[in-house]
Scaffold this active site. Structure first.
Site, PDB file in Angstrom:
ATOM      1  N   ARG A 175       0.853  -1.183   0.000  1.00  0.00           N
ATOM      2  CA  ARG A 175       0.000   0.000   0.000  1.00  0.00           C
ATOM      3  C   ARG A 175       0.894   1.240   0.000  1.00  0.00           C
ATOM      4  O   ARG A 175       2.082   1.166   0.323  1.00  0.00           O
ATOM      5  CB  ARG A 175      -0.893   0.027   1.241  1.00  0.00           C
ATOM      6  CG  ARG A 175      -1.789  -1.194   1.411  1.00  0.00           C
ATOM      7  CD  ARG A 175      -2.596  -1.068   2.699  1.00  0.00           C
ATOM      8  NE  ARG A 175      -3.513  -2.190   2.911  1.00  0.00           N
ATOM      9  CZ  ARG A 175      -3.235  -3.286   3.594  1.00  0.00           C
ATOM     10  NH1 ARG A 175      -2.031  -3.415   4.144  1.00  0.00           N
ATOM     11  NH2 ARG A 175      -4.133  -4.238   3.745  1.00  0.00           N
TER      12      ARG A 175
ATOM     13  N   LYS B 296      -1.893  -2.192   8.076  1.00  0.00           N
ATOM     14  CA  LYS B 296      -2.981  -1.595   8.844  1.00  0.00           C
ATOM     15  C   LYS B 296      -2.945  -2.084  10.290  1.00  0.00           C
ATOM     16  O   LYS B 296      -2.665  -3.251  10.555  1.00  0.00           O
ATOM     17  CB  LYS B 296      -4.327  -1.962   8.213  1.00  0.00           C
ATOM     18  CG  LYS B 296      -4.586  -1.283   6.875  1.00  0.00           C
ATOM     19  CD  LYS B 296      -5.968  -1.616   6.353  1.00  0.00           C
ATOM     20  CE  LYS B 296      -6.267  -0.879   5.063  1.00  0.00           C
ATOM     21  NZ  LYS B 296      -7.623  -1.187   4.557  1.00  0.00           N
TER      22      LYS B 296
ATOM     23  N   HIS C 200      -2.794   1.600  -5.707  1.00  0.00           N
ATOM     24  CA  HIS C 200      -3.563   0.417  -5.325  1.00  0.00           C
ATOM     25  C   HIS C 200      -3.749  -0.526  -6.514  1.00  0.00           C
ATOM     26  O   HIS C 200      -3.890  -1.741  -6.321  1.00  0.00           O
ATOM     27  CB  HIS C 200      -4.917   0.834  -4.764  1.00  0.00           C
ATOM     28  CG  HIS C 200      -5.309   0.053  -3.548  1.00  0.00           C
ATOM     29  ND1 HIS C 200      -4.575   0.082  -2.376  1.00  0.00           N
ATOM     30  CD2 HIS C 200      -6.336  -0.816  -3.308  1.00  0.00           C
ATOM     31  CE1 HIS C 200      -5.138  -0.717  -1.478  1.00  0.00           C
ATOM     32  NE2 HIS C 200      -6.194  -1.264  -2.018  1.00  0.00           N
TER      33      HIS C 200
ATOM     34  N   ARG D 100      -0.917  -2.882  -6.519  1.00  0.00           N
ATOM     35  CA  ARG D 100      -1.148  -3.917  -5.500  1.00  0.00           C
ATOM     36  C   ARG D 100      -2.069  -5.005  -6.051  1.00  0.00           C
ATOM     37  O   ARG D 100      -1.781  -6.193  -5.917  1.00  0.00           O
ATOM     38  CB  ARG D 100      -1.753  -3.245  -4.267  1.00  0.00           C
ATOM     39  CG  ARG D 100      -2.183  -4.171  -3.139  1.00  0.00           C
ATOM     40  CD  ARG D 100      -2.601  -3.315  -1.948  1.00  0.00           C
ATOM     41  NE  ARG D 100      -3.385  -4.041  -0.958  1.00  0.00           N
ATOM     42  CZ  ARG D 100      -2.894  -4.779   0.019  1.00  0.00           C
ATOM     43  NH1 ARG D 100      -1.592  -4.930   0.120  1.00  0.00           N
ATOM     44  NH2 ARG D 100      -3.674  -5.370   0.901  1.00  0.00           N
TER      45      ARG D 100
ATOM     46  N   HIS E 170      -4.116  -9.400   4.279  1.00  0.00           N
ATOM     47  CA  HIS E 170      -5.535  -9.407   4.618  1.00  0.00           C
ATOM     48  C   HIS E 170      -5.750 -10.199   5.900  1.00  0.00           C
ATOM     49  O   HIS E 170      -5.253 -11.322   6.037  1.00  0.00           O
ATOM     50  CB  HIS E 170      -6.363 -10.048   3.493  1.00  0.00           C
ATOM     51  CG  HIS E 170      -6.469  -9.188   2.275  1.00  0.00           C
ATOM     52  ND1 HIS E 170      -6.815  -9.687   1.036  1.00  0.00           N
ATOM     53  CD2 HIS E 170      -6.277  -7.855   2.106  1.00  0.00           C
ATOM     54  CE1 HIS E 170      -6.830  -8.700   0.160  1.00  0.00           C
ATOM     55  NE2 HIS E 170      -6.510  -7.586   0.786  1.00  0.00           N
TER      56      HIS E 170
ATOM     57  N   TYR F 151     -10.504 -12.514  -5.689  1.00  0.00           N
ATOM     58  CA  TYR F 151      -9.696 -13.099  -6.753  1.00  0.00           C
ATOM     59  C   TYR F 151     -10.085 -14.547  -7.046  1.00  0.00           C
ATOM     60  O   TYR F 151      -9.414 -15.226  -7.825  1.00  0.00           O
ATOM     61  CB  TYR F 151      -8.208 -13.037  -6.365  1.00  0.00           C
ATOM     62  CG  TYR F 151      -7.709 -11.643  -6.084  1.00  0.00           C
ATOM     63  CD1 TYR F 151      -7.416 -10.753  -7.109  1.00  0.00           C
ATOM     64  CD2 TYR F 151      -7.550 -11.200  -4.777  1.00  0.00           C
ATOM     65  CE1 TYR F 151      -6.979  -9.463  -6.848  1.00  0.00           C
ATOM     66  CE2 TYR F 151      -7.108  -9.908  -4.500  1.00  0.00           C
ATOM     67  CZ  TYR F 151      -6.832  -9.052  -5.546  1.00  0.00           C
ATOM     68  OH  TYR F 151      -6.400  -7.770  -5.278  1.00  0.00           O
TER      69      TYR F 151
END
Length: 324
Positions: A161, A185, A267, A270, A293, A302
């Site tokens: 990111r 994050k 993004h 990514r 994630h 995906y």
């Protein structure tokens, strides 16, 4: 009165996200915007966040769609509301969760845009190509071109990111081992592998280009460079060792992708990494780990690529797949 009551609830929730969950400022800002919109919607109905009903949530989502808000954004706002009401439920501020059993919009699962492989190759090469074709060549312009090329390689290699790229530190890079530590994050760390192209670019950048950028003039008193700028711990730096801004990184990616005729965002790089990995046979668990994630459900956008790959391999190798 309704606005004040809703503001207190939102403030309490944001403190929880900031202190207990450790979310990043950008995530906090997104929650503030999304829940703030729902709060304003409720106030027009003379209702509070604490007394919202399931029909209020449904009507809010429907209004967003009627205003041409795309499905992914609607899904994100619904996710924010779910987190809010889960918090209020656990804190015994409410007895019923109004977001319960509300399905996420199907459009939210649409595969994010990604560059084709030839477009990705052109984007990665663009900074060096543009520098070579430029009329003027200086040591500084060469260093900037090498930095931009290296940054794009790292973006694509590790599906990073923007915040992860501009916050990456020299100490996080384990070049000889072929990986780097990334703080994502919620300040969660993950290990991201680096391919040979990214490793080669980093080696050249660290030995030549980064020292040249660190030695450049930083903003401030004429002819001076702050020691803190020269000794920046950051991996990617601007002139004089200053920290790169998000806006500058966006500009770099946009300019590089324009060579291939696209207007890509960081993004998109990514998503391009994840898309190309799945197309080449990577399993979703591996992609989940690289992307960082927390939940496999986020990576499942995906899935259809993985199924396409599965179908192709099946057709090629199963003896009964083709009609005789």
């Amino acid at each position: 009165m309704a606005a004040e009551a809703n503001s207190r609830v939102l403030s309490s929730f944001l403190d929880y996200l900031r202190i207990e969950k450790g979310l990043a400022p950008l995530s906090i800002a997104a929650y503030t915007t999304d829940i703030g919109q729902f709060s304003e919607f409720l106030e027009k109905r003379k209702r509070l966040l604490l007394t919202a009903r399931r029909t209020d949530v449904r009507d809010f989502l429907q209004q967003l769609f009627s205003h041409q808000v795309d499905g992914r954004s609607v899904g994100r706002k619904l996710s924010a509301l779910r987190h809010l009401y889960r918090y209020l439920l656990l804190d015994k501020k409410i007895e019923h969760d109004p977001t319960l059993n509300i399905e996420s919009p199907r459009q939210w699962k649409v595969l994010p845009k990604a560059l084709a492989r030839d477009e990705m190759e052109a984007t990665l090469a663009a900074p060096l190509t543009l520098h070579t074709s430029a009329a003027r060549h200086t040591k500084e312009s060469a260093a900037l071109a090498a930095r931009d090329h290296t940054m794009l390689e790292v973006f694509y290699a590790g599906a990073l990111r923007v915040s992860e790229v501009i916050g990456a530190k020299l100490e996080d890079l384990k070049l000889e081992a072929g990986y780097m530590l990334v703080r994502g994050k919620g300040d969660k760390e993950r290990v991201v592998p680096l391919g040979k192209s990214a490793q080669d670019a980093l080696t050249a950048y660290l030995s030549q280009s980064r020292p040249a950028l660190a030695a450049g003039k930083a903003s401030g008193a004429p002819g001076t460079v702050a020691a803190s700028a020269r000794n920046s711990p950051l991996l990617f730096i601007a002139r004089g060792g200053r920290k790169l801004t998000r806006q500058r990184v966006w500009q770099i990616v946009r300019a590089a992708s324009a060579v291939s005729g696209r207007a890509a965002s960081p993004h998109m790089l990514r998503h391009s990494c994840a898309t190309h990995m799945v197309e080449n046979g990577a399993d979703l668990r591996t992609v989940q780990t690289i992307l960082g994630h927390a939940d496999i459900s986020t990576t499942q956008i995906y899935t259809h690529l993985a199924l396409d790959r599965l179908r192709t391999v099946y057709q090629q190798h199963h003896p009964r797949a083709k009609a005789r």
